[in-house]
Scaffold this active site. Structure first.
Site, mmCIF file in Angstrom:
data_model
loop_
_atom_site.group_PDB
_atom_site.id
_atom_site.type_symbol
_atom_site.label_atom_id
_atom_site.label_comp_id
_atom_site.label_asym_id
_atom_site.label_seq_id
_atom_site.Cartn_x
_atom_site.Cartn_y
_atom_site.Cartn_z
ATOM 1 N N CYS A 1 0.837 -1.208 0.000
ATOM 2 C CA CYS A 1 0.000 0.000 0.000
ATOM 3 C C CYS A 1 0.872 1.259 0.000
ATOM 4 O O CYS A 1 1.567 1.525 -0.961
ATOM 5 C CB CYS A 1 -0.966 -0.027 1.188
ATOM 6 S SG CYS A 1 -2.182 1.318 1.189
ATOM 7 N N ASP B 1 -9.554 -3.944 -6.004
ATOM 8 C CA ASP B 1 -8.876 -2.771 -5.449
ATOM 9 C C ASP B 1 -9.424 -1.524 -6.132
ATOM 10 O O ASP B 1 -9.240 -1.319 -7.326
ATOM 11 C CB ASP B 1 -7.367 -2.878 -5.678
ATOM 12 C CG ASP B 1 -6.571 -1.872 -4.864
ATOM 13 O OD1 ASP B 1 -7.119 -0.789 -4.571
ATOM 14 O OD2 ASP B 1 -5.414 -2.163 -4.525
ATOM 15 N N HIS C 1 -8.173 -4.603 -1.781
ATOM 16 C CA HIS C 1 -6.955 -3.932 -1.332
ATOM 17 C C HIS C 1 -6.609 -4.320 0.113
ATOM 18 O O HIS C 1 -7.482 -4.359 0.971
ATOM 19 C CB HIS C 1 -7.159 -2.419 -1.419
ATOM 20 C CG HIS C 1 -5.974 -1.623 -0.991
ATOM 21 N ND1 HIS C 1 -4.957 -1.296 -1.860
ATOM 22 C CD2 HIS C 1 -5.634 -1.097 0.211
ATOM 23 C CE1 HIS C 1 -4.040 -0.601 -1.207
ATOM 24 N NE2 HIS C 1 -4.427 -0.463 0.050
#
Length: 285
Positions: A172, A219, A252
């Site tokens: 991330c 995501d 995600h």
């Protein structure tokens, strides 16, 4: 945000004080106000709700390794001090005390590497329960450019210890730092991005070391169209080995913030961890 585009509809002039006055709209914006709004919108778009979903319960005592200072940063370290190959794991916004991240570091150490997880946030990981430090404010103090600069002394310190090859894995927030490190071969020799945020096609075009991108099908910050552009950018660089893999049915953060009681989630996360290790075994052994 439509109000910020009034200059396309109304005449505009600057006052002596620097304020922008939209004639006929009766709206006055100062440059600092506009900059603040743009910064907040950018932060929300690049680090959306999925980045904050399922926050970990931080534990400074988790993991089989220990904490020491490397290159000026407190770092979780796992593995043999005699290893000549290291992997730097760069966290998401929740920082280096996340138990699952340390478990991954221990797994990397078990494969024969010195695993290092620096605290790029200096004891202040993002806390979604702190109303005084909303995400845009927190990100202003903990930008990825700062993380990139602070990673360099960590790498130099590892080299002085006898480490001859280094890989970087970015999760991330950390994906941006990892891809910046990959834009020169003097820092790392291979990179893996796991559900990275804020990555552009130009970032990928600038990569000079082997890179694997592990992305989630669901995501919100990384569309299939963007992943296609990443693939095309890597295909246009035959001198750099590149790999993009989309994991179906996951969102995600799936490699870090999974539910350990969910067998399917664990299986998908472990598959990504193994892909990461396979990439490093190919390029930094």
């Amino acid at each position: 945000m439509r109000d910020l585009n009034l200059k396309h509809k109304y005449r505009m002039r600057k006052s002596g004080s620097g304020l922008i006055i939209f004639v006929g709209a009766f709206i006055i914006f100062s440059p600092s106000f506009v900059a603040a709004i743009q910064s907040e919108v950018a932060a929300k778009s690049l680090y959306g709700p999925q980045c904050c979903k399922n926050p970990p319960i931080l534990n400074p005592n988790s993991g089989a390794g220990h904490v020491e200072v490397i290159g000026g940063l407190k770092s979780y370290v796992s593995g043999s001090s005699h290893s000549t190959h290291a992997v730097i794991l760069i966290s998401d916004i929740f920082g280096y005390e996340a138990p699952n991240l340390r478990k991954i570091a221990d797994k990397v150490a078990g494969a024969g590497y010195l695993a290092v997880v620096p605290d790029f946030f200096h004891g202040e990981p993002y806390n979604p329960q702190n109303p005084e430090r909303p995400k845009p404010v927190w990100l202003k103090d903990h930008g990825t450019d700062k993380g990139y600069e602070e990673a360099k002394p960590v790498i130099e310190s590892l080299k002085r210890r006898g480490i001859c090859k280094i890989g970087a894995a970015g999760f991330c927030w950390g994906g941006k730092v990892a891809v910046q490190l990959a834009q020169g071969d003097q820092y790392v020799q291979a990179t893996v991005l796991l559900h990275p945020s804020n990555i552009t096609v130009d970032d990928i075009k600038g990569v000079k070391v082997p890179i694997a991108i592990l992305e989630a099908e669901l995501d919100h910050a990384a569309s299939p169209a963007l992943m296609k552009q990443f693939k095309e950018a890597l295909n246009a660089k035959p001198q750099v080995d590149g790999y993009v893999k989309i994991f179906p049915g996951v969102a995600h953060g799936w490699t870090l913030r999974y539910n350990p009681e969910d067998k399917a989630a664990v299986k998908s996360a472990e598959e990504a961890h193994q892909d990461m290790l396979t990439w490093f075994q190919k390029y930094i052994n």
